[in-house]
Design a protein around this motif. Structure first.
Motif, PDB file in Angstrom:
ATOM      1  N   GLU A  88       0.839  -1.189   0.000  1.00 34.11           N
ATOM      2  CA  GLU A  88       0.000   0.000   0.000  1.00 34.11           C
ATOM      3  C   GLU A  88       0.879   1.245   0.000  1.00 34.11           C
ATOM      4  O   GLU A  88       1.917   1.268   0.677  1.00 34.11           O
ATOM      5  N   PRO A  89       0.490   2.276  -0.744  1.00 31.14           N
ATOM      6  CA  PRO A  89       1.261   3.531  -0.694  1.00 31.14           C
ATOM      7  C   PRO A  89       1.256   4.103   0.723  1.00 31.14           C
ATOM      8  O   PRO A  89       0.287   3.959   1.465  1.00 31.14           O
ATOM      9  N   GLU A  90       2.359   4.740   1.105  1.00 34.95           N
ATOM     10  CA  GLU A  90       2.477   5.344   2.426  1.00 34.95           C
ATOM     11  C   GLU A  90       2.923   6.789   2.283  1.00 34.95           C
ATOM     12  O   GLU A  90       3.814   7.092   1.495  1.00 34.95           O
ATOM     13  N   LEU A  91       2.321   7.657   3.076  1.00 31.03           N
ATOM     14  CA  LEU A  91       2.758   9.046   3.113  1.00 31.03           C
ATOM     15  C   LEU A  91       4.049   9.161   3.911  1.00 31.03           C
ATOM     16  O   LEU A  91       4.242   8.436   4.885  1.00 31.03           O
ATOM     17  N   PRO A  92       4.924  10.073   3.516  1.00 32.51           N
ATOM     18  CA  PRO A  92       6.101  10.307   4.356  1.00 32.51           C
ATOM     19  C   PRO A  92       5.673  10.864   5.710  1.00 32.51           C
ATOM     20  O   PRO A  92       4.600  11.465   5.842  1.00 32.51           O
ATOM     21  N   ASP A  93       6.483  10.660   6.719  1.00 26.20           N
ATOM     22  CA  ASP A  93       6.145  11.085   8.087  1.00 26.20           C
ATOM     23  C   ASP A  93       5.709  12.544   8.159  1.00 26.20           C
ATOM     24  O   ASP A  93       4.756  12.880   8.859  1.00 26.20           O
ATOM     25  N   PHE A  94       6.385  13.433   7.427  1.00 25.22           N
ATOM     26  CA  PHE A  94       6.074  14.854   7.547  1.00 25.22           C
ATOM     27  C   PHE A  94       4.714  15.225   6.938  1.00 25.22           C
ATOM     28  O   PHE A  94       4.210  16.312   7.183  1.00 25.22           O
ATOM     29  N   LEU A  95       4.090  14.321   6.176  1.00 23.22           N
ATOM     30  CA  LEU A  95       2.763  14.598   5.606  1.00 23.22           C
ATOM     31  C   LEU A  95       1.645  13.895   6.375  1.00 23.22           C
ATOM     32  O   LEU A  95       0.472  14.131   6.094  1.00 23.22           O
ATOM     33  N   ARG A  96       1.981  13.064   7.327  1.00 26.15           N
ATOM     34  CA  ARG A  96       0.973  12.334   8.087  1.00 26.15           C
ATOM     35  C   ARG A  96       0.327  13.208   9.150  1.00 26.15           C
ATOM     36  O   ARG A  96       0.996  14.046   9.764  1.00 26.15           O
ATOM     37  N   VAL A  97      -0.944  12.983   9.359  1.00 25.46           N
ATOM     38  CA  VAL A  97      -1.661  13.709  10.416  1.00 25.46           C
ATOM     39  C   VAL A  97      -1.330  13.018  11.737  1.00 25.46           C
ATOM     40  O   VAL A  97      -1.461  11.793  11.848  1.00 25.46           O
TER      41      VAL A  97
END
Length: 100
Positions: A88-97
């Motif tokens: 599954e695609p994952e957002l980088p840490d700095f874009l995660r809520v």
């Protein structure tokens, strides 16, 4: 567009190093990362090392670059993106809520 290339330090000094990329030696500035011992993989943009890489990260970047070249040339490339297939695609840490 500028693409960073993984290179390996062959010999180095305080400000510059001779770095190898697949048999081609290039003089690279170390001003942003400091002196590095021989064998250290570094990410190089336009003749300047911008970050020290781990061996696995350097391999993944090389695989991705080889995969892009293979796709352009019409050759098989899925095996070069094995770390991304069936994931599954994952957002980088700095874009995660942040979780509450």
């Amino acid at each position: 567009m500028c693409i960073g290339l993984p290179m390996r330090v062959v010999t180095g000094g305080d400000f510059f190093a001779e770095c190898d990329r697949r048999g081609t030696i290039e003089r690279v500035s170390l001003l942003l990362i400091g002196p590095q011992p021989a064998g250290t993989p570094v990410l190089v943009y336009l003749g300047t090392a911008v970050r020290v890489l781990g061996a696995e990260e350097a391999r993944l970047i090389d695989d991705a670059l080889d995969g892009v070249a293979a796709a352009i040339e019409g050759r098989p490339y899925d095996h070069l993106f094995a770390d991304l297939i069936d994931r599954e695609p994952e957002l980088p840490d700095f874009l995660r809520v942040p979780s509450v």
